[in-house]
Design an enzyme around this catalytic site. Sequence first.
Site, PDB file in Angstrom:
ATOM      1  N   ASP A  76      -7.423   4.077  -2.250  1.00 51.00           N
ATOM      2  CA  ASP A  76      -6.579   3.082  -1.612  1.00 51.00           C
ATOM      3  C   ASP A  76      -6.116   3.666  -0.279  1.00 51.00           C
ATOM      4  O   ASP A  76      -6.244   4.878  -0.038  1.00 51.00           O
ATOM      5  CB  ASP A  76      -5.383   2.770  -2.516  1.00 51.00           C
ATOM      6  CG  ASP A  76      -4.487   1.696  -1.941  1.00 51.00           C
ATOM      7  OD1 ASP A  76      -5.006   0.738  -1.344  1.00 51.00           O
ATOM      8  OD2 ASP A  76      -3.258   1.831  -2.068  1.00 51.00           O
TER       9      ASP A  76
ATOM     10  N   ASP B  19      -2.973   2.207   1.973  1.00 48.20           N
ATOM     11  CA  ASP B  19      -1.515   2.157   2.130  1.00 48.20           C
ATOM     12  C   ASP B  19      -0.839   2.917   0.997  1.00 48.20           C
ATOM     13  O   ASP B  19      -1.050   2.614  -0.179  1.00 48.20           O
ATOM     14  CB  ASP B  19      -1.027   0.704   2.126  1.00 48.20           C
ATOM     15  CG  ASP B  19      -1.554  -0.089   3.307  1.00 48.20           C
ATOM     16  OD1 ASP B  19      -1.215   0.272   4.441  1.00 48.20           O
ATOM     17  OD2 ASP B  19      -2.312  -1.048   3.083  1.00 48.20           O
TER      18      ASP B  19
ATOM     19  N   LYS C  88      -8.274  -6.183  -5.361  1.00 50.83           N
ATOM     20  CA  LYS C  88      -7.961  -5.406  -6.575  1.00 50.83           C
ATOM     21  C   LYS C  88      -6.859  -6.104  -7.372  1.00 50.83           C
ATOM     22  O   LYS C  88      -5.930  -6.621  -6.768  1.00 50.83           O
ATOM     23  CB  LYS C  88      -7.493  -3.999  -6.170  1.00 50.83           C
ATOM     24  CG  LYS C  88      -8.558  -3.138  -5.527  1.00 50.83           C
ATOM     25  CD  LYS C  88      -8.030  -1.768  -5.141  1.00 50.83           C
ATOM     26  CE  LYS C  88      -7.127  -1.801  -3.933  1.00 50.83           C
ATOM     27  NZ  LYS C  88      -6.743  -0.452  -3.454  1.00 50.83           N
TER      28      LYS C  88
ATOM     29  N   ASP D 119      -1.787   4.188  -5.347  1.00 56.42           N
ATOM     30  CA  ASP D 119      -0.357   4.378  -5.571  1.00 56.42           C
ATOM     31  C   ASP D 119       0.268   3.240  -6.365  1.00 56.42           C
ATOM     32  O   ASP D 119       1.470   3.240  -6.588  1.00 56.42           O
ATOM     33  CB  ASP D 119       0.370   4.518  -4.227  1.00 56.42           C
ATOM     34  CG  ASP D 119       0.378   3.214  -3.434  1.00 56.42           C
ATOM     35  OD1 ASP D 119      -0.700   2.571  -3.344  1.00 56.42           O
ATOM     36  OD2 ASP D 119       1.442   2.842  -2.907  1.00 56.42           O
TER      37      ASP D 119
END
Length: 287
Positions: free
Chosen positions: A16, A18, A208, A233
């Site tokens: 990922d 961000d 996602k 995260d």
Amino acid sequence: MSPQPLSPLNCRDLFDCDGVIWKGDELIDGVPQTLEMLRAKGKKLVFVTNNSLKSRSQYAEKFRSLGISVSQDEIFSSSFAAAMYLKLCDISGIGALLNVQVYVIGGEGILEELRLAGIAAFGGPGDANKTINLKQNCFVEYDKSVGAVVVGIDPNINYYKLQSLEISLDYCPQQFVYIKDLYGYICAGCMVAAICGSTQKEPVVAGKPSTFMMEFLLKKFNVSCSKMCTVGDRLDTDVLFGQNAGCKTLLVLSGCTTQSALQDPSNNIQPDYYTSKISDMLDLSGA
């Protein structure tokens, strides 16, 4: 089962962005060295983001601006996923013959990826300042060529866009594609909820943790899930994305999920591994 301490990742790792690589426009400490170490060990990297505001080329430029060399082919954004979904639905084939277009609530990234896929599209930032006359019995014009709508995060959401999209779904309902959340902002889900409530239609999720996104990745890179690890995260998108496909999963606590949230008894999404940030891999490798 409780997540285990960090261990070596697999041959292809899906990161990922961000909260993992950067926060906003700030690079997270140790990221360049970690990615360099993984590449040196022969790991293949893919960067999978639900942030649809940018296209793959715009993301490649953001990586470069932060001092990281990443090719466009290594980036899989939700804007690209939405375009690929509609392309597989033959919107760009049959749609071209029938003059079908896609209406977009979202950013320029979606419009660019749709254009690159050969799909006619409009809306997005271009409708930011448009308004509707709400007087009684007013007539709201709509584009009869709309055959699909795509919804991503849109900082310029307004009543005009929501009304246009609702009318399009009422009269030209072929596909309703929803791109998942953008880290750090009010998510696109609240916009989609308004549309679902007014049209009684449910969307196809392109981002996602959708299975479409993973299936496309597996086919593109010709690799099995047993040789992949997803790193993110968020539990409900990144970790679930990997788990749904049978991949190993690594949660990093450098973004929106805290350790207390991970260990909360009410949390039923448990990654295989967790760590504070991806640069912890440097300690693991002895770098």
